[in-house]
Design a protein around this motif. Sequence first.
Motif, PDB file in Angstrom:
ATOM      1  N   ALA A 244      -4.944   9.299 -13.141  1.00  0.00           N
ATOM      2  CA  ALA A 244      -5.533   8.525 -12.018  1.00  0.00           C
ATOM      3  C   ALA A 244      -4.849   6.987 -12.181  1.00  0.00           C
ATOM      4  O   ALA A 244      -4.982   6.601 -13.305  1.00  0.00           O
ATOM      5  CB  ALA A 244      -7.087   8.569 -11.740  1.00  0.00           C
ATOM      6  N   VAL A 245      -4.795   6.267 -11.298  1.00  0.00           N
ATOM      7  CA  VAL A 245      -4.460   5.069 -11.109  1.00  0.00           C
ATOM      8  C   VAL A 245      -5.310   4.132 -10.423  1.00  0.00           C
ATOM      9  O   VAL A 245      -5.783   4.476  -9.431  1.00  0.00           O
ATOM     10  CB  VAL A 245      -2.917   4.551 -10.722  1.00  0.00           C
ATOM     11  CG1 VAL A 245      -1.844   5.269 -11.562  1.00  0.00           C
ATOM     12  CG2 VAL A 245      -2.928   5.139  -9.138  1.00  0.00           C
ATOM     13  N   GLU A 246      -5.880   3.114 -10.948  1.00  0.00           N
ATOM     14  CA  GLU A 246      -6.594   2.051 -10.394  1.00  0.00           C
ATOM     15  C   GLU A 246      -6.005   0.729 -10.078  1.00  0.00           C
ATOM     16  O   GLU A 246      -5.791   0.234 -11.181  1.00  0.00           O
ATOM     17  CB  GLU A 246      -7.856   2.042 -10.889  1.00  0.00           C
ATOM     18  CG  GLU A 246      -8.868   0.909 -10.263  1.00  0.00           C
ATOM     19  CD  GLU A 246     -10.230   0.696 -10.999  1.00  0.00           C
ATOM     20  OE1 GLU A 246     -11.150  -0.168 -10.764  1.00  0.00           O
ATOM     21  OE2 GLU A 246     -10.370   1.542 -12.008  1.00  0.00           O
TER      22      GLU A 246
ATOM     23  N   ALA B   4      -7.111  -4.667  -5.893  1.00  0.00           N
ATOM     24  CA  ALA B   4      -7.391  -5.653  -6.824  1.00  0.00           C
ATOM     25  C   ALA B   4      -8.774  -5.482  -7.033  1.00  0.00           C
ATOM     26  O   ALA B   4      -9.876  -5.219  -6.516  1.00  0.00           O
ATOM     27  CB  ALA B   4      -7.096  -7.136  -6.497  1.00  0.00           C
ATOM     28  N   ASP B   5      -9.117  -5.780  -8.422  1.00  0.00           N
ATOM     29  CA  ASP B   5     -10.714  -6.016  -9.177  1.00  0.00           C
ATOM     30  C   ASP B   5     -10.787  -7.332  -8.987  1.00  0.00           C
ATOM     31  O   ASP B   5     -10.292  -8.307 -10.070  1.00  0.00           O
ATOM     32  CB  ASP B   5     -10.679  -5.182 -10.143  1.00  0.00           C
ATOM     33  CG  ASP B   5     -12.228  -5.259 -10.926  1.00  0.00           C
ATOM     34  OD1 ASP B   5     -12.628  -6.268 -10.633  1.00  0.00           O
ATOM     35  OD2 ASP B   5     -12.341  -4.631 -11.934  1.00  0.00           O
TER      36      ASP B   5
ATOM     37  N   ARG C 208       0.981  -1.153   0.166  1.00  0.00           N
ATOM     38  CA  ARG C 208      -0.069  -0.044  -0.090  1.00  0.00           C
ATOM     39  C   ARG C 208       0.763   1.166  -0.018  1.00  0.00           C
ATOM     40  O   ARG C 208       0.351   2.263  -0.380  1.00  0.00           O
ATOM     41  CB  ARG C 208      -0.868  -0.199   1.164  1.00  0.00           C
ATOM     42  CG  ARG C 208      -1.796  -1.046   1.101  1.00  0.00           C
ATOM     43  CD  ARG C 208      -2.922  -1.310   2.200  1.00  0.00           C
ATOM     44  NE  ARG C 208      -3.939  -2.367   1.973  1.00  0.00           N
ATOM     45  CZ  ARG C 208      -5.177  -2.117   1.116  1.00  0.00           C
ATOM     46  NH1 ARG C 208      -5.233  -0.831   0.687  1.00  0.00           N
ATOM     47  NH2 ARG C 208      -5.881  -3.071   1.016  1.00  0.00           N
ATOM     48  N   VAL C 209       2.183   1.240   0.760  1.00  0.00           N
ATOM     49  CA  VAL C 209       2.962   2.344   0.437  1.00  0.00           C
ATOM     50  C   VAL C 209       3.173   2.454  -1.196  1.00  0.00           C
ATOM     51  O   VAL C 209       3.326   3.548  -1.518  1.00  0.00           O
ATOM     52  CB  VAL C 209       4.397   2.147   1.342  1.00  0.00           C
ATOM     53  CG1 VAL C 209       5.379   2.831   0.788  1.00  0.00           C
ATOM     54  CG2 VAL C 209       3.976   2.258   2.790  1.00  0.00           C
ATOM     55  N   LEU C 210       3.727   1.335  -1.862  1.00  0.00           N
ATOM     56  CA  LEU C 210       3.924   1.633  -3.282  1.00  0.00           C
ATOM     57  C   LEU C 210       2.841   2.091  -3.893  1.00  0.00           C
ATOM     58  O   LEU C 210       2.904   3.022  -4.949  1.00  0.00           O
ATOM     59  CB  LEU C 210       4.243   0.225  -3.799  1.00  0.00           C
ATOM     60  CG  LEU C 210       4.568   0.098  -5.094  1.00  0.00           C
ATOM     61  CD1 LEU C 210       5.448   0.751  -5.557  1.00  0.00           C
ATOM     62  CD2 LEU C 210       4.595  -1.733  -5.710  1.00  0.00           C
ATOM     63  N   ILE C 211       1.658   1.548  -3.857  1.00  0.00           N
ATOM     64  CA  ILE C 211       0.331   2.056  -4.733  1.00  0.00           C
ATOM     65  C   ILE C 211       0.266   3.532  -4.203  1.00  0.00           C
ATOM     66  O   ILE C 211      -0.016   4.241  -5.186  1.00  0.00           O
ATOM     67  CB  ILE C 211      -0.783   1.056  -4.360  1.00  0.00           C
ATOM     68  CG1 ILE C 211      -0.558  -0.235  -5.025  1.00  0.00           C
ATOM     69  CG2 ILE C 211      -1.871   1.613  -4.929  1.00  0.00           C
ATOM     70  CD1 ILE C 211      -1.658  -1.440  -4.548  1.00  0.00           C
TER      71      ILE C 211
ATOM     72  N   ARG D 282       4.342  -6.051  -6.023  1.00  0.00           N
ATOM     73  CA  ARG D 282       3.838  -5.902  -7.577  1.00  0.00           C
ATOM     74  C   ARG D 282       2.555  -5.654  -7.664  1.00  0.00           C
ATOM     75  O   ARG D 282       1.534  -6.077  -7.014  1.00  0.00           O
ATOM     76  CB  ARG D 282       3.983  -7.323  -8.300  1.00  0.00           C
ATOM     77  CG  ARG D 282       3.555  -7.380  -9.573  1.00  0.00           C
ATOM     78  CD  ARG D 282       4.582  -6.898 -10.567  1.00  0.00           C
ATOM     79  NE  ARG D 282       4.425  -7.338 -12.165  1.00  0.00           N
ATOM     80  CZ  ARG D 282       4.887  -6.771 -13.019  1.00  0.00           C
ATOM     81  NH1 ARG D 282       5.948  -5.750 -13.114  1.00  0.00           N
ATOM     82  NH2 ARG D 282       4.727  -7.159 -14.367  1.00  0.00           N
ATOM     83  N   THR D 283       2.065  -4.404  -8.289  1.00  0.00           N
ATOM     84  CA  THR D 283       0.976  -3.938  -8.664  1.00  0.00           C
ATOM     85  C   THR D 283       0.799  -3.612 -10.160  1.00  0.00           C
ATOM     86  O   THR D 283       1.642  -3.198 -10.975  1.00  0.00           O
ATOM     87  CB  THR D 283       0.609  -2.786  -8.097  1.00  0.00           C
ATOM     88  OG1 THR D 283      -0.626  -2.494  -7.921  1.00  0.00           O
ATOM     89  CG2 THR D 283       1.601  -1.412  -8.426  1.00  0.00           C
ATOM     90  N   TYR D 284      -0.434  -3.703 -10.580  1.00  0.00           N
ATOM     91  CA  TYR D 284      -0.952  -3.550 -12.035  1.00  0.00           C
ATOM     92  C   TYR D 284      -1.897  -2.496 -12.068  1.00  0.00           C
ATOM     93  O   TYR D 284      -3.191  -2.662 -11.400  1.00  0.00           O
ATOM     94  CB  TYR D 284      -1.389  -4.878 -12.639  1.00  0.00           C
ATOM     95  CG  TYR D 284      -0.476  -5.945 -12.740  1.00  0.00           C
ATOM     96  CD1 TYR D 284       0.318  -6.193 -14.002  1.00  0.00           C
ATOM     97  CD2 TYR D 284      -0.479  -6.948 -11.644  1.00  0.00           C
ATOM     98  CE1 TYR D 284       0.994  -7.472 -13.935  1.00  0.00           C
ATOM     99  CE2 TYR D 284       0.526  -7.637 -11.724  1.00  0.00           C
ATOM    100  CZ  TYR D 284       1.113  -8.211 -12.756  1.00  0.00           C
ATOM    101  OH  TYR D 284       1.947  -9.152 -12.846  1.00  0.00           O
TER     102      TYR D 284
END
Length: 402
Positions: free
Chosen positions: A222-224, A301-302, A206-209, A236-238
């Motif tokens: 915006a990022v989702e 995540a979705d 959550r720090v990264l996102i 790792r995040t997409y």
Amino acid sequence: MRVSEGDVTVEAPDPRDASSEGAGDAVFFNPEMELNRDVTVAVLRAFAERTDGGAANLGGSGLARNGDALGADADERTFSYLDATSATGVRAARAAKVGYDVTAADVDPDAVELARENLALNDLPGEAVEADANVLMHQERFDVVDLDPFGTPMPFADAAVAGTRKLLCVTATDTAPLCGAHFDSGVRKYDTVPRNTDFHREMGLRVLIGAMARVAARRDVAVEPICSHATRHYARTYLEVTHRATAADKALQWLGFVYHCEDCLYREHEYGRIAHPPDDCPNCGSARCSAAGPIWLGPVADSEFVDAAAAEVRPNMGEWQRASELLETLSGELDTPSHYDQHRLCKQWGAPANKLETFLDDLRDAGFSASRAHYGGTCFKTDADVSEIREAAEPPAASERE
């Protein structure tokens, strides 16, 4: 050495020849990241299926079920993909095999030549270029940018946002700063206050996102997060990106703070850019409460997209079983911004730990939501606070059972 991953075979240096720090003069290849790359391929397939008319954008003819891209139609635009810090080019080769129009970039000419050879070895189209990733991403835009550097991705973050049209994939391997174990480094790199809590892996994710969301917002982007995980030594995040200022404003509303009691493990969170930490723990009265943030408090995540990615995992992937299990857990994971470790709680209470699923069933029977968390076999998420968890799920003492 020759390495096979999924549908491709690449030449790669033996990782045992790398320096002790993993970043010596030789081109670096990390076999431990195969799970990361397997999930990436599944995400790329699922993303193409749902975006802008779906898989027709991949070679104009969709994806064959064996993972091969079919023949291209000149009237259709293929999704472009940048492997920004490519090294051997294994990510680029695997993306090209799926059907993306790939560019593999690296500042090391030896890496560029190896990436070029690996595309040719698999008879795949694509380009390998000697370029500084920051310069390239400011000069050109790609539908998908994959940022997987050695250590922190933050020196590349602004350029990556500038160079991404649709999907930004980000890996961070500097878990100690992310999770607050190296506090000063975490503050410097991620412009936040990280804390080394018992949910440190989720803290790092959550720090990264959150850091990526703030960088993106400066560019009215915006990022989702549509799929994210913290596994082994990395996060790792997409991130699906939207180039609109109003969307960026809404994305920033997911930022906030987590307050954590170091004694009883109580935690709560608060949305907003101004922290209002409690003076004392509202559960046990301890003054040892820490505040972390701003971090991303929204979904990481979705679940619908994660299910689609799980359906794209193939048995020929080296880590397909772990990838399937990871995505299945992610799909059912609650959106709470922290997780608990059952064994840590039971140790705190001086109580034995029963089966995790029984533990979660007790929470559900008490009226709370509860799910496994992907961070470990004893990790779980719930909307109950720590006192409610204990009341609902702590095994009765021996005297009570008698």
